[in-house]
Design a protein around this motif. Structure first.
Motif, mmCIF file in Angstrom:
data_model
loop_
_atom_site.group_PDB
_atom_site.id
_atom_site.type_symbol
_atom_site.label_atom_id
_atom_site.label_comp_id
_atom_site.label_asym_id
_atom_site.label_seq_id
_atom_site.Cartn_x
_atom_site.Cartn_y
_atom_site.Cartn_z
ATOM 1 N N LEU A 1 48.042 29.927 -2.436
ATOM 2 C CA LEU A 1 47.878 31.332 -2.084
ATOM 3 C C LEU A 1 48.778 31.712 -0.911
ATOM 4 N N LEU A 2 48.823 30.859 0.116
ATOM 5 C CA LEU A 2 49.651 31.153 1.283
ATOM 6 C C LEU A 2 51.130 31.202 0.925
ATOM 7 N N ARG A 3 51.550 30.266 0.076
ATOM 8 C CA ARG A 3 52.961 30.248 -0.316
ATOM 9 C C ARG A 3 53.335 31.485 -1.136
ATOM 10 N N ALA A 4 52.368 32.002 -1.888
ATOM 11 C CA ALA A 4 52.650 33.150 -2.746
ATOM 12 C C ALA A 4 52.423 34.486 -2.052
ATOM 13 N N ALA A 5 51.878 34.461 -0.830
ATOM 14 C CA ALA A 5 51.515 35.706 -0.152
ATOM 15 C C ALA A 5 52.655 36.719 -0.082
ATOM 16 N N PRO A 6 53.897 36.325 0.267
ATOM 17 C CA PRO A 6 54.981 37.328 0.303
ATOM 18 C C PRO A 6 55.228 37.990 -1.051
ATOM 19 N N ALA A 7 55.024 37.230 -2.126
ATOM 20 C CA ALA A 7 55.261 37.783 -3.465
ATOM 21 C C ALA A 7 54.270 38.877 -3.820
ATOM 22 N N ALA A 8 53.128 38.903 -3.124
ATOM 23 C CA ALA A 8 52.096 39.890 -3.435
ATOM 24 C C ALA A 8 52.557 41.319 -3.148
ATOM 25 N N LEU A 9 53.663 41.471 -2.430
ATOM 26 C CA LEU A 9 54.216 42.797 -2.208
ATOM 27 C C LEU A 9 54.816 43.371 -3.490
ATOM 28 N N LEU A 10 55.206 42.481 -4.408
ATOM 29 C CA LEU A 10 55.883 42.913 -5.627
ATOM 30 C C LEU A 10 55.105 42.624 -6.904
ATOM 31 N N VAL A 11 54.323 41.545 -6.906
ATOM 32 C CA VAL A 11 53.615 41.143 -8.131
ATOM 33 C C VAL A 11 52.138 40.947 -7.824
ATOM 34 N N GLN A 12 51.390 40.428 -8.794
ATOM 35 C CA GLN A 12 49.940 40.361 -8.648
ATOM 36 C C GLN A 12 49.403 39.140 -9.391
ATOM 37 N N GLY A 13 48.081 38.965 -9.353
ATOM 38 C CA GLY A 13 47.448 37.874 -10.071
ATOM 39 C C GLY A 13 47.134 38.255 -11.505
ATOM 40 N N LYS A 14 46.691 37.271 -12.260
ATOM 41 C CA LYS A 14 46.419 37.517 -13.671
ATOM 42 C C LYS A 14 45.154 38.349 -13.878
ATOM 43 N N HIS A 15 44.256 38.340 -12.904
ATOM 44 C CA HIS A 15 43.091 39.216 -12.993
ATOM 45 C C HIS A 15 43.521 40.684 -12.996
ATOM 46 N N ALA A 16 44.550 40.998 -12.196
ATOM 47 C CA ALA A 16 45.074 42.365 -12.160
ATOM 48 C C ALA A 16 45.958 42.637 -13.374
ATOM 49 N N GLY A 17 46.670 41.604 -13.837
ATOM 50 C CA GLY A 17 47.493 41.772 -15.024
ATOM 51 C C GLY A 17 46.691 42.082 -16.265
ATOM 52 N N ALA A 18 45.394 41.745 -16.233
ATOM 53 C CA ALA A 18 44.518 42.043 -17.373
ATOM 54 C C ALA A 18 44.131 43.514 -17.448
ATOM 55 N N ARG A 19 44.262 44.239 -16.368
ATOM 56 C CA ARG A 19 43.693 45.588 -16.294
ATOM 57 C C ARG A 19 44.309 46.602 -17.254
ATOM 58 N N PRO A 20 45.624 46.581 -17.510
ATOM 59 C CA PRO A 20 46.129 47.532 -18.508
ATOM 60 C C PRO A 20 45.487 47.345 -19.884
ATOM 61 N N ALA A 21 45.258 46.102 -20.288
ATOM 62 C CA ALA A 21 44.614 45.858 -21.583
ATOM 63 C C ALA A 21 43.173 46.333 -21.575
ATOM 64 N N VAL A 22 42.463 46.097 -20.481
ATOM 65 C CA VAL A 22 41.068 46.537 -20.378
ATOM 66 C C VAL A 22 40.995 48.060 -20.433
#
Length: 317
Positions: free
Chosen positions: A234-255
């Motif tokens: 999580l810490l290593r990926a923290a900077p990427a969170a400015l541009l991308v997201q987790g798979k829980h959020a990636g599910a939301r368009p389908a939901v």
């Protein structure tokens, strides 16, 4: 312009879906798992389509542990084996389906081209042809519902790809990332072409295409044993969170495509921020996806490759 802006959709407070039956292919892991979890939390009866019974049981246990009273079960579904799909559909044992989320997919890094047992390139054969054939067999169940939705999970990786109609199976140009992107592009073409044909046939079924943006495991909350995220990851990926997201959020368009009455067939939905992260929104169909000629040719080729007649004017149901 979006006809239903992201701000009007409350991600944490989904509308109730009690009494609705939804099949999620690949619902045992990744984005598919979170689609299943979120729909279960909204009260839907969710069926996980999975080729691995052990992983399916793990996913069922996780959902039941997080969603009290969840109505969720699994059926064995192997999209790489076209001959098995009819029995998989029969094992659903339902009178109708209110929605299907075509989410399952294979993504390979292997430089060696692989094939399904039917002789199709593995990613194209599973991601596209498997879902094409499954949808054909599911049409009677979808048509039996009052207003069913078929939701195809595309990929941002398809945005930069183009189909080669003379090499759909990547026999002469196999590069894993390109072949994966093209298999997802084929899925997206299929979802849009399907809706055009459904409208022409006067069907009550709507076909919607979605994509998850940039969805990383390292930004995805843990769901042991389905997914375990370490603090270090999580810490290593923290900077990427400015541009991308987790798979829980990636599910939301389908939901949202399953639950929101403002969503319509033939639309494309994805994350709000640069198409990579954020709340789901209706976005313009990508310019190459709007070209109906490749989609129509792909439809005909898919019928030939699967040996199926997918004429909605004659399809039962």
């Amino acid at each position: 312009m979006s006809t239903s802006p992201a701000s009007s959709w409350d991600v944490p407070r989904l509308p109730r879906a009690d009494g609705r039956v939804v099949l999620v292919t690949g619902g045992n892991a990744g984005i598919g798992y979170f689609v299943a979890e979120q729909l279960s939390a909204a009260g839907a009866s969710v069926v996980l389509g999975s080729r691995d019974p052990v992983k399916a049981e793990a996913a069922l246990g996780s959902i039941r542990g997080r969603v009290p009273g969840a109505r969720v079960r699994a059926v064995r579904l192997d999209l790489a084996d076209l001959s098995s799909l009819q029995s998989a559909v029969e094992s659903l044992n339902v009178a109708c389906l209110d929605a299907v989320v075509l989410n399952a997919g294979v993504a390979l890094d292997d430089p060696l081209r692989r094939e399904t047992g039917d002789g199709h390139e593995l990613m194209f054969g599973t991601n596209h042809l498997g879902h094409f054939a499954l949808t054909r067999r599911l049409m009677p169940l979808l048509s039996a519902a009052p207003a069913a939705r078929l939701v195809t999970m595309g990929s941002f990786a398809a945005k930069s790809e183009r189909l080669d109609p003379d090499d759909l199976q990547s026999r002469t140009d196999y590069r894993p990332k390109r072949t994966y992107g093209r298999s997802k592009l084929a899925q997206m073409y299929f979802g849009l072409e399907l809706d055009r044909r459904l409208r022409a046939a006067g069907s009550t079924v709507a076909s919607v295409v979605v994509h998850p943006g940039g969805a990383l495991d390292s930004l995805t909350p843990s769901r042991p044993p389905v997914h375990v995220r370490t603090t270090g990851a999580l810490l290593r990926a923290a900077p990427a969170a400015l541009l991308v997201q987790g798979k829980h959020a990636g599910a939301r368009p389908a939901v949202r495509a399953v639950l929101d009455p403002a969503v319509h067939g033939g639309q494309l939905w994805g994350p709000r921020v640069f198409g990579l992260r954020g709340a789901p929104r209706h976005e313009p169909v990508w310019s190459h996806l709007a070209d109906t000629s490749p989609a129509a040719r792909l439809w005909d080729a898919s019928c030939d490759l699967t040996g199926l007649d997918f004429d909605l004017a004659t399809t039962p149901g």
